[in-house]
Design a protein around this motif. Structure first.
Motif, mmCIF file in Angstrom:
data_model
loop_
_atom_site.group_PDB
_atom_site.id
_atom_site.type_symbol
_atom_site.label_atom_id
_atom_site.label_comp_id
_atom_site.label_asym_id
_atom_site.label_seq_id
_atom_site.Cartn_x
_atom_site.Cartn_y
_atom_site.Cartn_z
ATOM 1 N N UNK A 158 13.906 47.630 -7.615
ATOM 2 C CA UNK A 158 12.843 47.761 -6.626
ATOM 3 C C UNK A 158 11.733 46.748 -6.875
ATOM 4 N N UNK A 159 11.357 46.630 -8.138
ATOM 5 C CA UNK A 159 10.287 45.703 -8.508
ATOM 6 C C UNK A 159 10.673 44.266 -8.143
ATOM 7 N N UNK A 160 11.932 43.891 -8.420
ATOM 8 C CA UNK A 160 12.399 42.542 -8.082
ATOM 9 C C UNK A 160 12.430 42.339 -6.566
ATOM 10 N N UNK A 161 12.875 43.360 -5.841
ATOM 11 C CA UNK A 161 12.981 43.247 -4.392
ATOM 12 C C UNK A 161 11.614 43.088 -3.729
ATOM 13 N N UNK A 162 10.592 43.716 -4.320
ATOM 14 C CA UNK A 162 9.245 43.613 -3.746
ATOM 15 C C UNK A 162 8.761 42.167 -3.697
ATOM 16 N N UNK A 163 9.279 41.336 -4.592
ATOM 17 C CA UNK A 163 8.871 39.929 -4.618
ATOM 18 C C UNK A 163 9.500 39.149 -3.462
ATOM 19 N N UNK A 164 10.600 39.675 -2.945
ATOM 20 C CA UNK A 164 11.305 38.985 -1.849
ATOM 21 C C UNK A 164 10.695 39.344 -0.497
ATOM 22 N N UNK A 165 10.399 40.612 -0.313
ATOM 23 C CA UNK A 165 9.782 41.054 0.939
ATOM 24 C C UNK A 165 10.738 41.110 2.112
ATOM 25 N N UNK A 166 12.045 41.208 1.849
ATOM 26 C CA UNK A 166 13.036 41.222 2.927
ATOM 27 C C UNK A 166 13.342 42.654 3.354
ATOM 28 N N UNK A 167 13.468 42.881 4.670
ATOM 29 C CA UNK A 167 13.845 44.190 5.192
ATOM 30 C C UNK A 167 15.365 44.234 5.283
ATOM 31 N N UNK A 168 16.016 45.147 4.547
ATOM 32 C CA UNK A 168 17.488 45.195 4.561
ATOM 33 C C UNK A 168 18.035 45.578 5.938
ATOM 34 N N UNK A 169 19.144 44.937 6.322
ATOM 35 C CA UNK A 169 19.910 45.319 7.509
ATOM 36 C C UNK A 169 21.285 45.754 7.016
ATOM 37 N N UNK A 170 21.643 47.003 7.256
ATOM 38 C CA UNK A 170 22.837 47.587 6.657
ATOM 39 C C UNK A 170 24.088 47.348 7.505
ATOM 40 N N UNK A 171 25.213 47.215 6.814
ATOM 41 C CA UNK A 171 26.505 47.036 7.471
ATOM 42 C C UNK A 171 27.019 48.393 7.965
ATOM 43 N N UNK A 172 27.990 48.402 8.887
ATOM 44 C CA UNK A 172 28.557 49.681 9.349
ATOM 45 C C UNK A 172 29.087 50.554 8.212
ATOM 46 N N UNK A 173 29.733 49.959 7.202
ATOM 47 C CA UNK A 173 30.243 50.747 6.076
ATOM 48 C C UNK A 173 29.097 51.367 5.271
ATOM 49 N N UNK A 174 28.044 50.605 5.077
ATOM 50 C CA UNK A 174 26.883 51.137 4.360
ATOM 51 C C UNK A 174 26.236 52.270 5.157
ATOM 52 N N UNK A 175 26.157 52.108 6.455
ATOM 53 C CA UNK A 175 25.537 53.122 7.305
ATOM 54 C C UNK A 175 26.301 54.438 7.248
ATOM 55 N N UNK A 176 27.621 54.367 7.181
ATOM 56 C CA UNK A 176 28.409 55.597 7.081
ATOM 57 C C UNK A 176 28.088 56.345 5.787
ATOM 58 N N UNK A 177 27.922 55.611 4.705
ATOM 59 C CA UNK A 177 27.549 56.245 3.444
ATOM 60 C C UNK A 177 26.146 56.844 3.536
ATOM 61 N N UNK A 178 25.227 56.106 4.136
ATOM 62 C CA UNK A 178 23.848 56.591 4.265
ATOM 63 C C UNK A 178 23.809 57.865 5.101
ATOM 64 N N UNK A 179 24.624 57.930 6.151
ATOM 65 C CA UNK A 179 24.687 59.153 6.966
ATOM 66 C C UNK A 179 25.100 60.354 6.118
ATOM 67 N N UNK A 180 26.099 60.164 5.264
ATOM 68 C CA UNK A 180 26.571 61.257 4.415
ATOM 69 C C UNK A 180 25.474 61.710 3.458
ATOM 70 N N UNK A 181 24.771 60.742 2.869
ATOM 71 C CA UNK A 181 23.706 61.071 1.924
ATOM 72 C C UNK A 181 22.571 61.800 2.643
ATOM 73 N N UNK A 182 22.241 61.351 3.841
ATOM 74 C CA UNK A 182 21.168 61.982 4.618
ATOM 75 C C UNK A 182 21.510 63.431 4.945
ATOM 76 N N UNK A 183 22.763 63.684 5.307
ATOM 77 C CA UNK A 183 23.180 65.051 5.625
ATOM 78 C C UNK A 183 23.058 65.953 4.406
ATOM 79 N N UNK A 184 23.456 65.453 3.247
ATOM 80 C CA UNK A 184 23.341 66.239 2.027
ATOM 81 C C UNK A 184 21.876 66.541 1.704
ATOM 82 N N UNK A 185 21.012 65.563 1.912
ATOM 83 C CA UNK A 185 19.592 65.780 1.614
ATOM 84 C C UNK A 185 19.002 66.839 2.547
ATOM 85 N N UNK A 186 19.474 66.874 3.798
ATOM 86 C CA UNK A 186 19.016 67.925 4.721
ATOM 87 C C UNK A 186 19.482 69.297 4.239
ATOM 88 N N UNK A 187 20.719 69.393 3.781
ATOM 89 C CA UNK A 187 21.217 70.665 3.256
ATOM 90 C C UNK A 187 20.378 71.136 2.077
#
Length: 370
Positions: A100-129
C-alpha cells in the motif's frame, strides 16, 4: 515448539522463553523475541492486563479530556490467532502494509479485469454475510468485544482474514464505533446500552482481495424513539444511496461530496472531512480517494472496472473530530453522535454495481423518521 512473539509490531515465530511476568501471574503465557520487542511494545501490551487495583474494567487514559460520555473499557483481550492455512495480507505479521505504501507513491487508480472482478464479487458477498451476522448480534447488554469475537469467528469459518487485524498495529478484527465515535473504535468491554447506536465496520481479505463495508445499527427501541438519532442515522443512509445513484463512467470523484453535503445540510447535519472513501481490491486502501464534503479537490474520473467505497460520516453537531490516546478512536469534537454507512461498488459500462448490497434478510435497515 516455536511461539508467536506477543509484540504487536512483530508477530514472528520465536524459540525465546522471555515471557511477560504479569501475564504469567495470571496464568497466561505471552512470549517475546527479546528484550527489545518486550520494551518497545510495553505501552501497547500492558493494555491486556487488569488494572493495578485489581478491577476487571478500567479507563487506561484517565487524564484525557473526553468530549462525550463514552470511555474505553480495558483490559483488551490479546490478539486473536489466525490459522496457518489462511492467506495473509502483507501487513499481518509486521503491521506495515508495504504494498500500500509503495502504491501511494504511484497514485494510479486500479482498473480490474473480468477475472479479478469475479473474485472481488465473491469476497464482497462473504463480507456482507459476516456483517449481517454481527448485525443480528447487536442489542443492549452485549459488549463490543462480543462483536469482535463473532466477526473473527465468522471470518475464519469462511477462510478469510479480518483485514483490520494488525493493520498499522490495529489490535482487533473489526472497528466498532459507538455514539460519538466517528470511526476506528476499538472493541473492548463496553456494554451496549438501550439508546446507543453502533457502527460495525467489516473488512476481509480473501482470494487475494479485500472487501470493505459498514452499517450503523440502533441499539434497542430507545434509540429508534429518539428523533435526533433517527434523523442522523437515516440521513447518513440516504446520503450514501444518493451518492451511489450518481456513479457511472465519466463521474468526477470530487462531485460525490457535493451530493452528500447537500443532503446532510438540508437535514441539519455536518460532514466529517478527515476521513474518506477509497479504492479497494488487492490493497486494503488505494486510489481513488473519495471525500464526502463539497468543493473538495479529489483527483480522478470513474471508469468501468474501478472498485471503491463511499462511506459518509455525518454528525449531529460540529464536523470536527478529535482522536483518543489509543491513536485510533476518532470522536466528534463536541461529543454529539455520529453515524456512518459504507458500500463497496464497481463501476460498470453503464452505471454501478453495489458489491456489498444488503440481502433481503439483512438485519437493521431504515426506520421511519419521527
Amino acid at each position: 515448539m516455536p511461539s508467536v512473539c506477543a509484540a504487536p509490531n512483530c508477530g514472528k515465530e520465536t524459540e525465546s522463553n522471555l515471557k511477560c511476568p504479569i501475564c504469567l501471574k495470571k496464568g497466561v503465557s505471552n512470549v517475546f523475541c527479546d528484550q527489545s520487542c518486550f520494551r518497545t511494545s510495553w505501552n501497547t501490551h500492558k493494555s491486556i492486563h487488569t488494572a493495578e487495583d485489581g478491577s476487571d474494567d478500567y479507563n487506561p487514559f484517565p487524564t484525557f479530556s473526553y468530549t462525550g460520555d463514552l470511555r474505553p473499557h480495558y483490559p483488551l483481550t490479546p490478539r486473536r490467532p489466525i490459522p496457518k492455512h489462511i492467506k495473509l495480507p502483507d501487513y499481518a505479521k509486521t503491521g506495515k502494509p508495504i504494498s500500500e505504501i509503495k502504491n501511494d507513491r504511484i497514485g494510479r487508480i486500479p482498473v480490474h479485469t473480468p477475472k479479478e472482478i469475479e473474485k472481488i464479487r465473491k469476497v464482497a458477498k462473504l463480507s456482507r454475510e459476516i456483517l449481517d451476522a454481527a448485525g443480528k448480534l447487536v442489542k443492549p447488554g452485549i459488549t463490543t468485544e462480543d462483536i469482535d469475537a463473532l466477526i473473527h469467528k465468522e471470518c475464519l469459518k469462511r477462510n478469510c482474514y479480518p483485514s483490520p487485524l494488525n493493520y498499522y498495529n490495529f489490535p482487533k478484527s473489526v472497528c466498532t464505533s459507538v455514539n460519538e465515535v466517528i470511526c476506528h473504535g476499538i472493541p473492548d468491554k463496553y456494554v451496549l446500552q438501550d439508546g446507543d447506536i453502533v457502527n460495525v465496520d467489516v473488512s476481509i481479505y480473501y482470494l487475494g482481495f479485500h472487501s470493505d463495508l459498514n452499517e450503523t445499527y440502533y441499539v434497542g427501541d430507545k434509540a429508534k424513539a429518539n428523533p435526533d438519532v433517527v434523523r442522523l442515522v437515516e440521513t447518513t443512509r440516504e446520503a450514501l444511496d444518493l451518492a451511489i445513484a450518481a456513479v457511472k463512467p465519466g463521474l468526477a470523484f470530487r462531485d460525490l461530496g457535493n451530493i452528500i453535503e447537500e443532503h446532510a445540510t438540508k437535514n441539519g447535519l455536518s460532514v466529517v472531512k478527515t476521513y474518506c472513501g477509497h479504492g479497494t481490491g488487492e490493497l486494503f486502501h488505494c486510489q481513488p480517494n473519495v471525500p464526502h464534503y463539497a468543493k473538495n479537490k479529489a483527483i480522478g474520473i470513474a471508469k468501468p472496472g474501478m472498485v471503491f467505497t463511499i462511506e459518509p460520516m455525518l454528525n449531529l453537531g460540529s464536523y470536527r473530530d478529535i482522536q483518543w490516546p489509543d491513536n485510533w478512536t476518532a470522536t466528534t469534537l463536541d461529543g454529539k453522535f455520529s453515524a456512518q454507512f459504507e458500500h463497496m461498488m464497481l463501476v460498470t459500462e453503464d452505471g454501478v454495481e453495489v458489491l456489498t448490497a444488503r440481502f433481503d434478510d439483512s438485519p437493521g435497515g431504515a426506520v421511519p423518521r419521527i
